[in-house]
Design an enzyme around this catalytic site. Structure first.
Site, PDB file in Angstrom:
ATOM      1  N   ASP A 198     -29.327  25.488   3.762  1.00 25.33           N
ATOM      2  CA  ASP A 198     -29.031  24.855   5.083  1.00 25.33           C
ATOM      3  C   ASP A 198     -30.446  24.748   5.770  1.00 25.33           C
ATOM      4  OD1 ASP A 198     -28.503  22.712   7.295  1.00 25.33           O
ATOM      5  OD2 ASP A 198     -26.115  24.011   7.514  1.00 25.33           O
ATOM      6  N   HIS A 235     -29.915  22.216  12.398  1.00 28.09           N
ATOM      7  CA  HIS A 235     -27.807  22.615  11.974  1.00 28.09           C
ATOM      8  C   HIS A 235     -27.943  24.086  11.532  1.00 28.09           C
ATOM      9  CE1 HIS A 235     -25.096  21.356   8.352  1.00 28.09           C
ATOM     10  NE2 HIS A 235     -24.655  20.801  10.103  1.00 28.09           N
ATOM     11  N   SER A 407     -19.470  20.834   9.064  1.00 30.93           N
ATOM     12  CA  SER A 407     -20.320  21.884   8.742  1.00 30.93           C
ATOM     13  C   SER A 407     -19.760  23.508   9.571  1.00 30.93           C
ATOM     14  CB  SER A 407     -21.113  21.066   8.882  1.00 30.93           C
ATOM     15  OG  SER A 407     -21.505  20.848  10.659  1.00 30.93           O
TER      16      SER A 407
END
Length: 780
Positions: A198, A235, A407
């Site tokens: 990520d 994120h 996610s």
């Protein structure tokens, strides 16, 4: 207290760090206390405190000991870790030694093997002798076992109550009880390697202690935008926390794999697909992770066949490192089972995860499937979990419930997979994937999802991996036994146990089919049950809301009462005009004592005429009622009646009967004793119209007791006996004296005597008085 070996009690499979040159092969045992929760300890080792070297030498000699390590000495002594020969200990003395050292101990203890038993015996013997000794227990995470863990201060609720963590509720993920189940088996340990690819990794206290960075740097924001071009600079940080946020550390949030992830492999993502998978493969080959999380997606509309083949090939390389791959389905509310290829979601080597709302329905933005095949959306996890408000600032652990998207659903499912791997490290990635699918909840996502409707169930998956059945609580009743009969008014012992899916004892509630709820607790009693047949049910509800029960049938019967008349004594004959004391005893086998006074009564008849009716065990027939004739006395207690007769004669014309009065005691006397007899001071007086005051030489005292017992306590020397006139006797007065009264084995805790004083005038007429004496026997 009991201690026994239970071979089914498994010790945790944990590697123990070596200590010193000799401590390289340390092994683990297990002990479970009355609460059933196992605790690990190092076998053949103890920690000993000694004040001088000679004391240590003596200890080593006793137990064939070898010092493994020591703290520096202080003024009072020194602490040593000692390997001992526990085989020298005698388990036969364990309980006695332990109770001598710790009298408060009770309940059933279990140990996994003979070595642990002997180690306990060694310790108990030393504790009894006063040695300062400590067993080398294994520490365990705090908070999870008791069902209470808390994270950031802004979250007031216990993690076990979070809708996406708890058992029950619509989502029913069962993560929190899965932690408990793993801990109960000694497997809630740091052992899993979890790879996250990520962008935007920012280290904070919720990250695992061990992190390896691959083409990534701390504090480097994610350069990619998220769904619909939304910026998501951190994120990766919230993805990590959704899957493995550390548990019960007072910071941030928590993830399913928090208690079991040993190392995070942080791999930076890339802008193009090649770069992404190139980095992923290199990192997977170098680190060989257990779980790989890919919280990204790409829709391919041209060249889908080759894109699928290429993706499958690359994903197979990653999978062949031994990893289970989870990937997000995407936040486009799209059916993935169309002509468009969604990668990596649709790879056959990837477990594709969709998102569900808190009511378990399909989340509005989550992509979904309409075919239940391995290349579609395979399983669903929570669409929203708690994340950090300012993930880029580690000093701020404030959380938000709106960390949302597939996610986070994907790492959540990956975190559950990590729990399953901790439960059984021998499972392959493919087996873990199958197990997650096989144990998932099915249904509830709504009519749109015509493909897989599986929803993650961590508790069921972990239980299956452990080979444990997570069903209703197990309830057993040891007392009373089915078919048992008890008496009316008799207390009933209620003994039982209830254990939940962790093997932990939980509270019982007892109900009767006739009387309703009668008691709570594992060992309790009810004072009495109503007469008749009862179905006694013991039930318990565990933390999952599941209730188990067991039942027995008990009949309450009214056992017959025994009754006896103590006074008037058998064969009584007396002149008219004096009162007669009435004294009776009763015994109810159902209550182990006398019936209540209100249930005892007297009826006295002269011939066929009723002259007295009274209640209570003690009554008085008034003097005015005692006229010449034959009397029948009936005493009734608890439905049982007994009778006794006595006669009353007329006083000869021109004479009067004497009056007898007991002056000590003046009323009913109750004494207690732990022996077989008591001393009772007695005194009385007598008068007569013709003779005046009557001497104590003309007094006779008798005692009448249960079962017809009778004894003469004192007889004056001038009492008429019918002997020859002119007999020479030594003068003896019974005006006052001390008598010995025995306790009688009558079945009652109290022995009842009726003490009678007879006073004889010069013509031989007798006057009487009586007083009850009750002896209560105390058990020493």
């Amino acid at each position: 207290m009991t201690v026994r070996v239970d071979p089914g009690l498994a010790a945790p499979r944990l590697p123990i760090d070596p200590v010193g040159r000799l401590g390289t092969d340390r092994q683990v045992g297990v002990v479970a206390g009355p609460d059933g929760r196992p605790a690990g300890l190092v076998l053949d080792e103890v920690m000993v405190r000694v004040s001088d070297p000679t004391e240590l030498d003596a200890f080593l000699a006793r137990w064939g000991g070898q010092v493994l390590d020591s703290f520096p000495p202080d003024r009072q002594g020194q602490d040593h870790l000692v390997r001992v020969d526990a085989a020298r200990a005698d388990p036969a003395g364990l309980v006695a030694d332990l109770l001598a050292a710790e009298p408060h101990q009770s309940g059933a203890y279990r140990v996994g093997d003979e070595r642990a038993l002997r180690l306990l015996a060694l310790a108990a013997a030393e504790w009894r002798a006063g040695t300062e000794l400590v067993l080398d227990w294994l520490v365990e995470p705090a908070g999870i076992a008791d069902g209470e863990v808390f994270e950031a201060p802004d979250i007031a609720t216990n993690v076990f109550d979070w809708s996406f963590m708890r058992a029950g509720g619509a989502m029913d993920t069962g993560v929190a009880p899965a932690w408990q189940l793993l801990q109960s088996k000694g497997k809630l340990t740091k052992q899993i390697k979890y790879l996250v690819q990520d962008g935007g990794f920012q280290h904070n206290p919720d990250f695992p202690n061990s992190v390896s960075l691959h083409a990534a740097e701390w504090g480097e924001a994610n350069v990619n935008d998220c769904t619909n071009g939304t910026p998501c600079p951190w994120h990766a940080t919230n993805v990590v926390l959704a899957g493995m946020g550390r548990v019960d550390n007072g910071y941030g949030t928590a993830g399913p794999a928090g208690p079991v992830v040993d190392e995070l492999v942080a791999v930076r993502n890339g802008i193009d697909y090649w770069t992404v998978l190139r980095r992923l493969e290199k990192a997977a080959e170098q680190t060989r992770p257990d779980v790989v999380n890919l919280s990204f997606t790409r829709d391919v509309n041209i060249g889908t066949k080759h894109a699928r083949t290429w993706t499958d090939r690359r994903m197979k390389h990653v999978r062949d490192t031994g990893a289970l791959i989870v990937a997000s389905a995407g936040n486009y509310a799209q059916n993935v089972d169309t002509g468009t290829l969604w990668v990596p979601c649709e790879s056959t080597h990837v477990m594709c995860v969709g998102g569900m709302r808190s009511n378990a329905m399909l989340a509005a933005d989550s992509s979904f499937g309409t075919s239940d095949v391995p290349t579609s959306v395979e399983i669903y996890g929570p669409m929203c979990v708690r994340g950090l408000v300012h993930a880029g600032n580690p000093a701020d652990g404030t959380t938000t419930p709106d960390s949302c998207g597939t996610s986070v659903a994907a790492p959540f499912v990956g975190g559950v997979a990590a729990l399953v791997m901790a439960a059984d490290p021998d499972l392959t990635a493919s087996q873990v994937r199958d197990l997650l699918n096989d144990t998932a909840h099915v249904g509830g996502l709504g009519a749109t999802v015509t493909g897989s409707q599986r929803r993650i169930d961590a508790l069921a998956a972990v239980a299956a991996a452990l080979g444990v059945k997570v069903g209703k609580p197990t309830v057993t009743i040891s007392t009373p036994k089915t078919g048992q009969k008890v008496g009316v008014g008799q207390s009933v012992d209620l003994w039982g146990t209830a254990t939940d899916f962790l093997g932990k004892e939980i509270p019982l509630t007892w109900t009767s089919s006739r009387d309703g709820v009668v008691a709570t607790g594992s060992q309790t009693f009810v004072p009495a049950l109503s007469a008749g047949t009862h179905v006694i049910t013991a039930s318990a509800t565990d933390s999952l809301g599941r209730t188990g029960s067991a039942a027995v049938t008990v009949t309450v019967v009214d056992g017959p009462t025994t009754a006896a008349i103590i006074s008037p004594p058998a064969g009584l004959a007396l002149p008219a005009g004096q009162s007669v004391g009435l004294l009776g005893t009763s015994h109810d086998p159902d209550t182990f004592g006398p019936v209540p006074d209100a249930e005892a009564s007297w009826t006295v008849r002269r011939g066929n005429t009723v002259v007295l009716q009274k209640t209570h065990h003690q009554a008085l027939l008034p003097a005015a009622t005692v006229t010449p004739g034959t009397y029948t006395v009936t005493f009734t207690a608890g439905g049982t009646s007994v009778q006794r007769a006595f006669t009353v004669t007329s006083v000869p014309a021109g004479q009067s009967r004497p009056t007898a009065t007991i002056t000590k005691p003046t009323s009913a006397l109750t004494v207690t004793t732990i022996g077989s007899e008591v001393s009772v001071a007695l005194a009385g007086s007598g008068t007569d119209a013709e003779d005046g005051a009557i001497s104590g030489t003309r007094y006779r005292w008798t005692a009448h007791g249960d079962g017809g017992a009778k004894k003469v306590l004192c007889q004056g020397s001038a009492v008429p006996t019918g002997g020859p006139i002119g007999d020479v006797v030594i003068p003896k007065s019974c005006a006052s004296f001390t008598a010995q009264l025995d306790t009688l084995d009558s079945g009652n805790a109290t022995t009842t005597w009726s003490v009678w004083l007879e006073v004889f005038d010069s013509t031989g007429l007798v006057g009487t008085d009586s007083v009850p004496v009750l002896i209560q026997h105390l058990t020493p």
